[in-house]
Scaffold this active site. Structure first.
Site, PDB file in Angstrom:
ATOM      1  N   ARG A  16       0.864  -1.193   0.000  1.00  0.00           N
ATOM      2  CA  ARG A  16       0.000   0.000   0.000  1.00  0.00           C
ATOM      3  C   ARG A  16       0.890   1.229   0.000  1.00  0.00           C
ATOM      4  NH1 ARG A  16      -2.636   0.453   5.017  1.00  0.00           N
ATOM      5  NH2 ARG A  16      -1.308   2.243   5.354  1.00  0.00           N
ATOM      6  N   GLU A  32       4.631   7.083   2.423  1.00  0.00           N
ATOM      7  CA  GLU A  32       5.509   5.916   2.524  1.00  0.00           C
ATOM      8  C   GLU A  32       4.923   4.780   1.691  1.00  0.00           C
ATOM      9  OE1 GLU A  32       5.579   3.457   5.957  1.00  0.00           O
ATOM     10  OE2 GLU A  32       3.457   3.733   6.387  1.00  0.00           O
ATOM     11  N   ASN A  34       4.167   0.776   2.105  1.00  0.00           N
ATOM     12  CA  ASN A  34       4.092  -0.335   3.064  1.00  0.00           C
ATOM     13  C   ASN A  34       4.271  -1.649   2.317  1.00  0.00           C
ATOM     14  OD1 ASN A  34       3.016   1.087   5.631  1.00  0.00           O
ATOM     15  ND2 ASN A  34       1.735   1.853   3.968  1.00  0.00           N
ATOM     16  N   SER A  39      -2.443  -2.822   6.052  1.00  0.00           N
ATOM     17  CA  SER A  39      -3.714  -3.178   6.686  1.00  0.00           C
ATOM     18  C   SER A  39      -4.919  -2.495   6.042  1.00  0.00           C
ATOM     19  CB  SER A  39      -3.654  -2.864   8.178  1.00  0.00           C
ATOM     20  OG  SER A  39      -3.446  -1.491   8.339  1.00  0.00           O
ATOM     21  N   LYS A 197      11.991   3.308   5.634  1.00  0.00           N
ATOM     22  CA  LYS A 197      12.082   4.731   5.274  1.00  0.00           C
ATOM     23  C   LYS A 197      13.422   5.026   4.595  1.00  0.00           C
ATOM     24  CE  LYS A 197       8.277   5.266   7.871  1.00  0.00           C
ATOM     25  NZ  LYS A 197       7.561   4.004   7.921  1.00  0.00           N
ATOM     26  N   LYS A 251      12.095  10.594  10.869  1.00  0.00           N
ATOM     27  CA  LYS A 251      11.536   9.235  10.892  1.00  0.00           C
ATOM     28  C   LYS A 251      12.601   8.178  11.167  1.00  0.00           C
ATOM     29  CE  LYS A 251       7.702  10.008   7.688  1.00  0.00           C
ATOM     30  NZ  LYS A 251       6.935   9.405   6.592  1.00  0.00           N
ATOM     31  N   GLU A 255       7.662   0.762  11.660  1.00  0.00           N
ATOM     32  CA  GLU A 255       6.347   0.678  11.018  1.00  0.00           C
ATOM     33  C   GLU A 255       5.273   0.631  12.098  1.00  0.00           C
ATOM     34  OE1 GLU A 255       6.249   0.703   7.771  1.00  0.00           O
ATOM     35  OE2 GLU A 255       8.414   0.471   7.571  1.00  0.00           O
ATOM     36  N   GLY A 256       4.059   0.946  11.685  1.00  0.00           N
ATOM     37  CA  GLY A 256       2.940   0.712  12.581  1.00  0.00           C
ATOM     38  C   GLY A 256       2.443   1.947  13.323  1.00  0.00           C
ATOM     39  N   ARG A 338      -8.063   7.390   4.762  1.00  0.00           N
ATOM     40  CA  ARG A 338      -8.090   7.611   6.213  1.00  0.00           C
ATOM     41  C   ARG A 338      -8.186   9.097   6.486  1.00  0.00           C
ATOM     42  NH1 ARG A 338      -2.759   4.508   7.969  1.00  0.00           N
ATOM     43  NH2 ARG A 338      -2.156   5.487   6.015  1.00  0.00           N
TER      44      ARG A 338
HETATM   45  P1  ADP Z   1       4.374   4.344   9.787  1.00  0.00           P
HETATM   46  O1  ADP Z   1       5.239   3.377   9.053  1.00  0.00           O
HETATM   47  O2  ADP Z   1       4.578   4.349  11.252  1.00  0.00           O
HETATM   48  O3  ADP Z   1       2.923   4.230   9.377  1.00  0.00           O
HETATM   49  P2  ADP Z   1       4.360   6.822   8.253  1.00  0.00           P
HETATM   50  O4  ADP Z   1       5.517   7.325   7.476  1.00  0.00           O
HETATM   51  O5  ADP Z   1       3.218   6.305   7.467  1.00  0.00           O
HETATM   52  O6  ADP Z   1       4.891   5.772   9.327  1.00  0.00           O
HETATM   53  O7  ADP Z   1       3.850   8.009   9.189  1.00  0.00           O
HETATM   54  C1  ADP Z   1       2.754   7.858  10.082  1.00  0.00           C
HETATM   55  C2  ADP Z   1       1.774   9.008   9.902  1.00  0.00           C
HETATM   56  O8  ADP Z   1       2.437  10.264  10.113  1.00  0.00           O
HETATM   57  C3  ADP Z   1       1.192   9.108   8.493  1.00  0.00           C
HETATM   58  O9  ADP Z   1       0.059   8.299   8.369  1.00  0.00           O
HETATM   59  C4  ADP Z   1       0.887  10.588   8.359  1.00  0.00           C
HETATM   60  O10 ADP Z   1      -0.383  10.901   8.945  1.00  0.00           O
HETATM   61  C5  ADP Z   1       1.974  11.245   9.203  1.00  0.00           C
HETATM   62  N1  ADP Z   1       3.098  11.658   8.336  1.00  0.00           N
HETATM   63  C6  ADP Z   1       4.136  10.884   7.952  1.00  0.00           C
HETATM   64  N2  ADP Z   1       4.973  11.558   7.148  1.00  0.00           N
HETATM   65  C7  ADP Z   1       4.464  12.786   6.998  1.00  0.00           C
HETATM   66  C8  ADP Z   1       4.878  13.973   6.289  1.00  0.00           C
HETATM   67  N3  ADP Z   1       5.986  13.984   5.566  1.00  0.00           N
HETATM   68  N4  ADP Z   1       4.095  15.068   6.383  1.00  0.00           N
HETATM   69  C9  ADP Z   1       2.964  15.050   7.123  1.00  0.00           C
HETATM   70  N5  ADP Z   1       2.522  13.995   7.825  1.00  0.00           N
HETATM   71  C10 ADP Z   1       3.256  12.871   7.772  1.00  0.00           C
HETATM   72 MG    MG Z   2       2.084   4.586   7.561  1.00  0.00          MG
END
Ligand code: ADP
Ligand code: MG
Length: 364
Positions: A16, A32, A34, A39, A197, A251, A255-256, A338
Site C-alpha cells: 500500500r 511511505e 508499506n 492493513s 524509510k 523518521k 512501522e505501525g 483515512r
Molecule cells: P508508519 O510506518 O509508522 O505508518 P508513516 O511514514 O506512514 O509511518 O507516518 C505515520 C503518519 O504520520 C502518516 O500516516 C501521516 O499521517 C503522518 N506523516 C508521515 N509523514 C508525513 C509527512 N511527511 N508530512 C505530514 N505527515 C506525515
Molecule cells: Mg504509515
C-alpha cells in the site's frame, strides 16, 4: 539467509502506497510505501460500501451521488493475489498461514481475506503467532513447512514488523524457520526491507530510479510523487531542520505508527543525536512535512460522532506476483482513505489516530 543465498522463485508483494495532497502544489506526495502487513483492505472496502449505501438512501438531501465513490474491491483483490501465489506453489492440500499478533486487534480486517480465500478460492487459512510457529512448526528436508501437521504453502505476515513482535528468541527462531522453508513469504525479507524509510529516501535520490526503470515518462511521473527526503549525513539539511523543525518530519526505521518525530521534538532530537555522534544519526531520515488542506468532517469512533477540522491520507493497494522471471500480477488493487483530526501528527487507524473513510470524486 544472505549467506545461504537460498533460491526464492515465487515472490508475492501486497503493498500500500500512502499519499497526502500537498495544499501548496496541489499534488499527491507519497508518505511511505508499506510492504509488510499493509492493513485495512477488508474494513476499508466495507466502509466504501457503507458510504455508497448511505448516499443512495440520503444523498439527495445533500446533492451527493453514490456513483462518485469509486469501487473498492481491495479485500477480494488481495485474496485473489494470495490465491494465485497458492496456485503457483501447487500443493492442493496446503494452507495459507497468517502470522498475527498474540493480542490481535485487527482480526476483523484480516477476517475478510480469509473469507474470500475460502469462499471464492476454496483455500483454508490458519492463524498463528510467531511463538506458536516456533512451538508447532518444523521444516522437512525438502524445505516443506509443516505447522501443526499441515503443509503451509504461503506465509502472510500481519505481524512481525515491530520489535515488540519479537519479545524473545522464540519469535526470531520462528521467523528464521519460515525463511528457511520453501513456503512463499509475503513479504520476503528483501521486500520487507524495501519498505523501510531509508530505502524510500535512497530511491528519491537523483538518477536512482533509472537503475530500475527504463521509461523516462514513468520515471518522471514517479518522481513527481516524491516529497523532499534526506539522509542525515547531509549537514546543511540537518541545520535547516534545527532552524525550522515545523517544516520536517524525523523518521526512524519503524512501522505501525506512533514512531515519527514532529515539531520542536525534531530540533531537540537532532541536537541530541549530533552530540551522541557515531551512527546515531544514521538510524533516521528527514522528510519534508506535507500540509494537506483541512476540511470539516464528522468522525465516528466508538459509536460517538464529533465534528472536527480534518485532513486525509490516501493509500493505493497494489499486488505483485512473480514466479522466477515471469511477472504474473502487477495490479492496482483498490484504495484506503483515512481521515484524522488536522491537529494530530500521526495517522494510523489501529494506532487510534484516524478513522476509515472513502474517496468522493468531483469535477474540479
Ligand atoms: P508508519 O510506518 O509508522 O505508518 P508513516 O511514514 O506512514 O509511518 O507516518 C505515520 C503518519 O504520520 C502518516 O500516516 C501521516 O499521517 C503522518 N506523516 C508521515 N509523514 C508525513 C509527512 N511527511 N508530512 C505530514 N505527515 C506525515
Ligand atoms: Mg504509515
Amino acid at each position: 539467509m544472505m549467506e545461504i543465498n537460498k533460491e526464492e522463485n515465487i515472490r508475492l508483494g501486497l503493498h500500500r502506497s500512502d499519499y497526502m495532497l500537498d495544499s501548496e502544489t496541489g499534488s499527491l506526495l507519497q508518505i511511505e510505501l508499506n510492504t509488510i502487513s499493509a492493513s485495512f483492505p477488508g474494513l476499508g472496502s466495507l466502509v466504501s460500501e457503507l458510504h455508497r449505501t448511505l448516499i443512495n438512501q440520503y444523498g439527495k438531501l445533500f446533492c451527493l451521488d453514490s456513483k462518485r465513490i469509486p469501487g473498492n474491491a481491495a479485500s477480494s483483490r488481495f485474496a485473489e493475489a494470495l490465491a494465485r501465489a497458492w496456485h503457483e506453489f501447487n500443493v492442493d492440500s496446503a494452507v495459507i498461514m497468517m502470522i498475527v499478533q498474540p493480542e490481535e486487534r485487527n482480526m476483523y480486517d484480516q477476517y475478510w481475506l480469509a473469507k474470500h480465500l475460502k469462499e471464492s478460492h476454496g483455500i483454508t487459512t490458519i492463524r498463528k503467532t510467531l511463538s506458536e510457529v516456533e512451538a508447532e512448526g518444523h521444516v522437512l528436508p525438502d524445505g516443506t513447512l509443516i505447522i501443526d501437521g499441515r503443509t503451509v504453502s504461503l506465509v502472510y505476515f500481519r505481524a512481525g514488523y515491530t520489535p515488540n513482535d519479537y519479545p524473545s528468541e522464540a519469535e526470531w527462531n520462528a521467523r528464521l524457520l519460515i525463511e528457511q522453508s520453501s513456503a512463499v513469504k509475503c513479504p520476503s525479507i528483501s521486500y520487507h526491507l524495501v519498505g523501510t524509510k531509508k530505502i524510500q529516501q535512497e530511491l528519491a535520490k537523483p538518477n536512482i530510479l533509472e537503475r530500475f526503470l527504463e521509461n523516462k515518462e514513468q520515471i518522471a511521473k514517479i518522481c513527481k510523487c516524491f516529497a523532499g527526503l534526506w539522509s542525515l549525513d547531509d549537514e546543511e539539511i540537518v541545520k535547516s531542520a534545527i532552524q525550522n523543525p515545523e517544516l520536517f518530519v524525523l523518521k526512524p526505521q519503524r512501522e505501525g505508527g506512533g514512531n515519527n518525530i514532529y515539531g520542536l521534538d525534531v530540533r531537540e532530537t537532532l541536537i541530541k543525536l549530533q552530540k551522541e555522534g557515531g551512527d546515531a544519526l544514521a538510524a533516521y531520515i528527514l522528510m519534508q512535512r506535507i500540509f494537506p488542506k483541512a476540511s470539516l468532517a464528522n468522525l465516528v469512533r466508538g459509536g460517538a460522532c464529533h465534528e472536527a477540522l480534518t485532513i486525509s491520507e490516501l493509500g493505493i493497494y497494489g499486488a505483485y506476483l512473480r514466479n522466477k522471471d515471469k511477472v504474473l500480477m502487477n495490479d492496482q488493487s483498490g484504495y484506503l482513505m483515512r481521515t484524522k483530526v488536522s491537529s494530530s501528527d500521526e495517522g494510523g487507524v489501529a494506532a487510534g489516530f484516524a478513522v476509515l473513510d472513502s474517496l468522493y470524486l468531483t469535477d474540479k
